[in-house]
Design a protein around this motif. Structure first.
Motif, short mmCIF file in Angstrom:
data_model
loop_
_atom_site.label_atom_id
_atom_site.label_comp_id
_atom_site.label_asym_id
_atom_site.label_seq_id
_atom_site.Cartn_x
_atom_site.Cartn_y
_atom_site.Cartn_z
N LEU A 230 0.83 -1.20 0.00
CA LEU A 230 0.00 0.00 0.00
C LEU A 230 0.86 1.26 0.00
O LEU A 230 0.56 2.24 -0.68
CB LEU A 230 -0.92 -0.01 1.22
N ARG A 231 1.98 1.24 0.74
CA ARG A 231 2.87 2.39 0.77
C ARG A 231 3.45 2.65 -0.62
O ARG A 231 3.52 3.80 -1.09
CB ARG A 231 4.01 2.14 1.77
N HIS A 232 3.82 1.59 -1.32
CA HIS A 232 4.36 1.73 -2.68
C HIS A 232 3.31 2.32 -3.62
O HIS A 232 3.62 3.19 -4.45
CB HIS A 232 4.83 0.36 -3.18
N ALA A 233 2.04 1.85 -3.51
CA ALA A 233 0.98 2.35 -4.38
C ALA A 233 0.72 3.83 -4.11
O ALA A 233 0.48 4.61 -5.05
CB ALA A 233 -0.29 1.53 -4.16
N MET A 234 0.74 4.23 -2.86
CA MET A 234 0.49 5.64 -2.53
C MET A 234 1.55 6.55 -3.14
O MET A 234 1.24 7.62 -3.67
CB MET A 234 0.46 5.82 -1.01
N LEU B 190 -15.00 -11.08 2.55
CA LEU B 190 -15.55 -12.01 1.56
C LEU B 190 -14.78 -13.32 1.54
O LEU B 190 -15.36 -14.38 1.27
CB LEU B 190 -15.52 -11.37 0.17
N SER B 191 -13.50 -13.26 1.82
CA SER B 191 -12.69 -14.48 1.85
C SER B 191 -12.70 -15.15 3.21
O SER B 191 -12.11 -16.22 3.38
CB SER B 191 -11.25 -14.16 1.45
N GLY B 192 -13.36 -14.53 4.20
CA GLY B 192 -13.44 -15.12 5.54
C GLY B 192 -12.19 -14.92 6.37
O GLY B 192 -12.01 -15.60 7.39
N ALA B 193 -11.32 -13.98 5.97
CA ALA B 193 -10.06 -13.76 6.68
C ALA B 193 -10.25 -12.76 7.82
O ALA B 193 -10.97 -11.77 7.68
CB ALA B 193 -8.99 -13.25 5.72
N ASP B 194 -9.58 -13.01 8.93
CA ASP B 194 -9.64 -12.09 10.07
C ASP B 194 -8.68 -10.92 9.90
O ASP B 194 -8.90 -9.84 10.44
CB ASP B 194 -9.31 -12.83 11.37
N THR B 195 -7.60 -11.13 9.16
CA THR B 195 -6.57 -10.10 8.97
C THR B 195 -6.51 -9.68 7.52
O THR B 195 -6.64 -10.51 6.62
CB THR B 195 -5.19 -10.64 9.41
N VAL B 196 -6.29 -8.40 7.28
CA VAL B 196 -6.13 -7.89 5.92
C VAL B 196 -4.71 -8.22 5.45
O VAL B 196 -3.73 -7.77 6.05
CB VAL B 196 -6.37 -6.37 5.88
N GLY B 197 -4.62 -9.01 4.39
CA GLY B 197 -3.33 -9.44 3.89
C GLY B 197 -2.91 -8.73 2.62
O GLY B 197 -3.63 -7.86 2.09
N GLN B 198 -1.76 -9.12 2.10
CA GLN B 198 -1.22 -8.47 0.91
C GLN B 198 -2.12 -8.68 -0.31
O GLN B 198 -2.31 -7.76 -1.11
CB GLN B 198 0.18 -9.02 0.61
N LEU B 199 -2.68 -9.89 -0.45
CA LEU B 199 -3.56 -10.15 -1.59
C LEU B 199 -4.80 -9.27 -1.54
O LEU B 199 -5.26 -8.77 -2.58
CB LEU B 199 -3.97 -11.63 -1.61
N HIS B 200 -5.34 -9.06 -0.35
CA HIS B 200 -6.52 -8.20 -0.20
C HIS B 200 -6.19 -6.76 -0.56
O HIS B 200 -6.96 -6.08 -1.26
CB HIS B 200 -7.05 -8.28 1.22
N SER C 99 -3.71 -5.74 -2.52
CA SER C 99 -3.40 -5.67 -3.95
C SER C 99 -4.67 -5.60 -4.79
O SER C 99 -4.75 -4.81 -5.74
CB SER C 99 -2.56 -6.88 -4.37
N GLU C 100 -5.67 -6.41 -4.43
CA GLU C 100 -6.92 -6.36 -5.18
C GLU C 100 -7.63 -5.02 -4.99
O GLU C 100 -8.18 -4.46 -5.93
CB GLU C 100 -7.84 -7.50 -4.76
N ALA C 101 -7.59 -4.49 -3.76
CA ALA C 101 -8.21 -3.18 -3.50
C ALA C 101 -7.53 -2.09 -4.32
O ALA C 101 -8.20 -1.17 -4.81
CB ALA C 101 -8.14 -2.86 -2.02
N ILE C 102 -6.23 -2.18 -4.49
CA ILE C 102 -5.50 -1.19 -5.30
C ILE C 102 -5.94 -1.29 -6.76
O ILE C 102 -6.17 -0.28 -7.43
CB ILE C 102 -3.98 -1.40 -5.16
N GLN C 103 -6.06 -2.52 -7.26
CA GLN C 103 -6.47 -2.70 -8.65
C GLN C 103 -7.89 -2.19 -8.89
O GLN C 103 -8.22 -1.75 -10.00
CB GLN C 103 -6.39 -4.19 -9.02
N LEU C 104 -8.73 -2.23 -7.86
CA LEU C 104 -10.11 -1.78 -8.00
C LEU C 104 -10.23 -0.25 -7.95
O LEU C 104 -11.35 0.27 -7.93
CB LEU C 104 -10.98 -2.39 -6.89
N ARG C 105 -9.11 0.45 -7.92
CA ARG C 105 -9.15 1.91 -7.88
C ARG C 105 -8.35 2.53 -9.02
O ARG C 105 -7.95 3.67 -8.94
CB ARG C 105 -8.62 2.40 -6.53
#
Length: 502
Positions: free
Chosen positions: A451-455, A478-488, A490-496
């Motif tokens: 996220l820092r790199h994308a900013m 949506l994936s049932g994960a308790d922690t926000v990971g790198q894949l999550h 990365s997808e959020a960055i692509q959606l913007r």
């Protein structure tokens, strides 16, 4: 008795303040005066009330009639005061018992024959009556189902002025009005299904994320790629409305007379034309009424051809997108309406619409493209959580007999993700505060680095940073994960990044 007081309600924004209709009969030449900041529609009630009283078989007293609508500084409009004015005249002239009026509130427009016509705002008025000391509400039969959605309200529907008078004069139950007990309202079903949409898997995924976290979306793509078709099916993915949400949304629609009982618990879907004015979107008028963004409360506001809207009109969306409410100020008072809607916007990438199309037939200059996209201001674009590109569907996919995934299957995943949010924080991810983002959306070490790199690369603002984190939290849910990971992340960055190539 020459004085009678009847209780009714006015409308002031979402509020329905109590109004005392005071009727006084005095000696002198016959006259009929209405005071108390009454609008033209209320003043015109004099002729309707006279005719309705006569046609109901009662006498119009030959006195000087003064009707005061208190409080005097509260504007009163529409014909809803016809019924209480008529009853006040009959009670003041001792044709009906005045004490019987104390247990009720009244509203209804009278025809010349004495028939009661439906009014707008009945649900908002009933909603405001809940703390009125247990008084029942007598109103036109056409509004009964709507008003009875407030479960603890006592509703007596009437068809005519004569029915109301018989009820007030009755000594036994045979002549009394019957309390309205409607059958439980069933939620309407969405007819448009995502199974009708072939291809566009990445866009469907983006809309699934948006539905799960109540995020706003911008769809960017050439004409004919299915942007409008996808948006029209989006409401079918949203979680079922709660009782409070349904009541609040229905009460807003009731203020314009646009609520239908068959739409109960159906998420609103509003799609104003791009020629709409700022007042049409936000609301307005000398006595303010809700606009499109309030009528979309708890539902979807779809703005097609986004750059074709006047830029000043689009700018009025900025504050409601953040606060979920809109305040309309006039010289004498303010009216506040809820506006917690989900924005789905669609646009072409350029004036001709074919920038980036495989056919290569776009002929727009770079300046024309910049001017076209510049119609959407940076601050507004910054407030749209998800921005995705909608590409053309290949012919083979269109000719395929295979249906897409049904809305019910996507909605089931959305519901589970939404339930995780409610259990964790009692609100959707979109509405998390900055402090709550730090608590619930903090990514792991690799996610923070991504996220820092994308900013740094995209020069995002602090608002964009927080919105990406909210979207990443929804993807994790949506994936049932308790922690926000790198894949999550990365997808959020692509959606913007829908406008990255343009």
């Amino acid at each position: 008795m020459s004085l009678a007081v009847v209780k009714s309600r006015a409308l002031a924004g979402m509020e329905a303040p109590e109004v005392s209709v005071e009727v006084h009969l005095a000696n002198g030449l016959p006259a009929f005066h209405i005071v108390g900041l009454a609008e033209t529609e209320v003043k015109e009630s004099r002729d309707r009330v006279r005719a309705a009283i006569v046609n109901a078989g009662y006498d119009v007293p030959q006195h000087r009639i003064t009707v005061s609508l208190a409080p005097a500084d509260l504007p009163k409009e529409s014909g809803r005061f016809d019924l209480p004015i008529a009853l006040g005249i009959l009670a003041a002239s001792q044709q009906i018992p005045a004490r019987a009026l104390e247990r009720y509130e009244f509203a209804g427009e009278l025809s010349l024959t004495g028939e009661l016509r439906p009014i707008r705002g009945a649900l908002a008025m009933t909603f405001a009556m809940r703390g009125a000391g247990g008084r029942a509400f007598i109103l036109p039969a056409g509004n009964a189902d709507e008003a009875a959605l407030v479960r603890d309200a006592t509703i007596y529907p009437a068809h005519t002025l004569l029915e109301v008078c018989r009820h007030l004069c009755a000594s036994d139950d045979s002549a009394r009005l019957r309390r309205h007990h409607p059958a439980p309202a069933a939620a309407s079903l969405q007819t448009a299904d995502f199974a009708d949409v072939k291809g566009q898997q990445s866009v469907k995924r983006a809309l699934e994320v948006a539905a799960a976290g109540s995020h706003s979306v911008l769809l960017v793509g050439p004409p004919g790629t299915g942007k409008t078709m996808l948006a029209a099916r989006f409401a079918g993915l949203l979680p079922e409305m709660t009782e409070d949400e349904a009541l609040e949304a229905a009460a807003v629609q009731s203020l314009t007379g646009g609520f239908a009982i068959e739409d109960w618990k159906l998420r609103p879907f509003r799609a104003p034309h791009h020629t709409s004015s700022g007042a049409a979107l936000v609301g307005g008028g000398s006595l303010p009424r809700p606009g499109e963004i309030s009528l979309a409360h708890c539902g979807v506001l779809f703005l097609d051809e986004l750059p074709e809207f006047d830029r000043r009109v689009l700018e009025v969306l900025r504050e409601p997108l953040e606060s979920g409410r809109v305040t309309i100020s006039r010289a004498a008072r303010q009216s506040e309406f809820p506006a917690r809607f989900q924005l789905i916007a669609a646009m072409n990438p350029c004036p001709c619409g074919y920038l980036g199309h495989p056919s290569g037939k776009c002929s727009c200059s770079a300046d024309a493209i910049m001017r076209y996209q510049g119609r959407i201001s940076g601050p507004l674009l910054d407030r749209i959580d998800i921005q995705v590109e909608v590409g053309p569907v290949p012919p083979d996919t269109l000719q395929s007999a295979v249906e897409g995934e049904a809305s019910s299957l996507i909605a089931a995943r959305v519901r589970k993700a939404f339930e995780r949010q409610m259990a964790r924080q009692r609100k959707s991810n979109r509405h998390l505060s900055t402090r709550e983002i730090d608590r619930f959306c903090k990514p792991d070490r690799h996610g923070q680095s991504t996220l820092r790199h994308a900013m740094l690369q995209f020069h995002w603002s602090a608002r964009a940073y927080h919105r990406v984190l909210r979207v990443a939290r929804t993807i994790a849910d949506l994936s049932g994960a308790d922690t926000v990971g790198q894949l999550h992340v990365s997808e959020a960055i692509q959606l913007r990044r829908a406008l990255r190539a343009f």
